[in-house]
Design a protein around this motif. Structure first.
Motif, short mmCIF file in Angstrom:
data_model
loop_
_atom_site.label_atom_id
_atom_site.label_comp_id
_atom_site.label_asym_id
_atom_site.label_seq_id
_atom_site.Cartn_x
_atom_site.Cartn_y
_atom_site.Cartn_z
N ALA A 132 12.45 3.47 -82.39
CA ALA A 132 13.00 4.86 -82.27
C ALA A 132 14.32 4.68 -82.68
O ALA A 132 14.94 3.67 -82.86
CB ALA A 132 12.84 5.32 -80.73
N THR B 159 16.56 12.76 -83.11
CA THR B 159 15.64 11.40 -82.87
C THR B 159 14.32 11.27 -83.65
O THR B 159 13.91 12.03 -84.21
CB THR B 159 15.31 11.58 -81.36
OG1 THR B 159 14.32 12.46 -81.07
CG2 THR B 159 16.28 11.33 -80.20
N TYR B 160 14.15 9.86 -83.85
CA TYR B 160 13.17 9.69 -84.74
C TYR B 160 12.15 8.68 -83.84
O TYR B 160 12.84 7.64 -83.18
CB TYR B 160 13.53 8.84 -86.16
CG TYR B 160 14.56 9.65 -86.70
CD1 TYR B 160 15.79 9.71 -86.52
CD2 TYR B 160 14.08 10.30 -87.83
CE1 TYR B 160 16.72 10.47 -87.16
CE2 TYR B 160 14.95 10.80 -88.82
CZ TYR B 160 16.34 11.03 -88.41
OH TYR B 160 17.16 11.74 -89.18
N TYR B 161 10.98 8.67 -84.18
CA TYR B 161 9.95 7.85 -83.35
C TYR B 161 8.76 7.32 -84.53
O TYR B 161 8.52 7.97 -85.25
CB TYR B 161 9.25 8.51 -82.31
CG TYR B 161 10.41 8.75 -81.19
CD1 TYR B 161 10.83 10.20 -81.19
CD2 TYR B 161 10.61 8.11 -80.34
CE1 TYR B 161 11.73 10.80 -80.29
CE2 TYR B 161 11.56 8.49 -79.20
CZ TYR B 161 12.10 9.73 -79.33
OH TYR B 161 12.85 10.13 -78.37
N LYS C 37 5.19 7.82 -80.30
CA LYS C 37 5.40 9.09 -80.27
C LYS C 37 4.81 9.71 -78.97
O LYS C 37 3.57 9.57 -78.96
CB LYS C 37 5.28 9.80 -81.58
CG LYS C 37 5.96 11.10 -81.77
CD LYS C 37 5.88 11.63 -83.36
CE LYS C 37 6.34 10.65 -84.26
NZ LYS C 37 6.15 11.16 -85.72
N PHE D 89 7.52 7.25 -75.41
CA PHE D 89 8.88 6.72 -75.72
C PHE D 89 10.12 7.69 -75.91
O PHE D 89 9.59 8.72 -76.74
CB PHE D 89 8.89 5.75 -76.28
CG PHE D 89 8.22 4.24 -76.30
CD1 PHE D 89 7.19 4.06 -75.27
CD2 PHE D 89 8.56 3.17 -77.18
CE1 PHE D 89 6.63 3.08 -75.06
CE2 PHE D 89 7.83 2.09 -76.70
CZ PHE D 89 6.76 1.81 -75.97
N THR D 90 11.10 7.70 -75.14
CA THR D 90 12.10 8.71 -75.33
C THR D 90 13.31 7.77 -75.65
O THR D 90 13.75 7.07 -74.67
CB THR D 90 12.41 9.69 -74.34
OG1 THR D 90 10.94 10.44 -74.24
CG2 THR D 90 13.50 10.48 -74.57
N LEU E 272 15.88 3.53 -73.64
CA LEU E 272 14.71 3.59 -74.29
C LEU E 272 13.79 3.64 -73.01
O LEU E 272 13.50 2.72 -72.43
CB LEU E 272 14.14 2.75 -75.31
CG LEU E 272 12.72 2.80 -75.87
CD1 LEU E 272 12.83 3.89 -76.85
CD2 LEU E 272 12.49 1.58 -76.65
N SER F 143 15.10 3.97 -90.00
CA SER F 143 14.02 3.21 -89.53
C SER F 143 13.87 1.75 -90.30
O SER F 143 12.62 1.15 -90.01
CB SER F 143 12.58 4.04 -89.76
OG SER F 143 12.56 4.23 -91.33
#
Length: 123
Positions: A49, A58-60, A65, A68-69, A81, A105
């Motif tokens: 993430a 935000t990217y996951y 996906k 997780f946050t 996280l 990423s």
């Protein structure tokens, strides 16, 4: 120079939750794009993430996906996280990273890394 210290890892059962923390010093997280990566035994380090400094976008990774946050607490200079519905496949050392010079990423793009925290999920 940026120092990153992860904490919050541990041994949990499948379906449990954990919250990892990454405390930063030397630079504020509000002005730093931050990322979480993980590395399982005999596997390459992979993106989990990321959170962009400019707008907190935000990217996951697809594998996390919805479970997780990533978030940041600017006054505490900490990135989190939150990991829910953990699976045995999530077992890895989790690393916090800062200031990518390129793709958010890509592990190669990051300048600074923490020492990692172990997450083990039993079935």
């Amino acid at each position: 120079q940026v120092q990153l210290v992860e904490s919050g890892g541990g041994l949990v059962q499948a379906g449990d939750s954990l919250r990892l923390s990454c405390a930063a010093s030397g630079r504020t997280v509000s002005s730093s794009t931050m990322g979480w990566f993980r590395q399982a035994p005999r596997k390459e380090r992979e993106f989990v993430a990321g959170i962009r400094w400019s707008d907190s976008y935000t990217y996951y990774a697809d594998s996390v996906k919805g479970r997780f946050t990533i978030s940041r607490d600017n006054p505490r200079n900490t990135v989190y996280l939150q990991m829910n519905s953990l699976e045995p496949e999530d077992t890895a050392i989790y690393y916090c990273a800062a200031l990518p010079a390129g793709s958010i990423s890509s592990a190669r793009a990051y300048m600074y890394w923490g020492q990692g925290t172990q997450v083990t999920v039993s079935s």
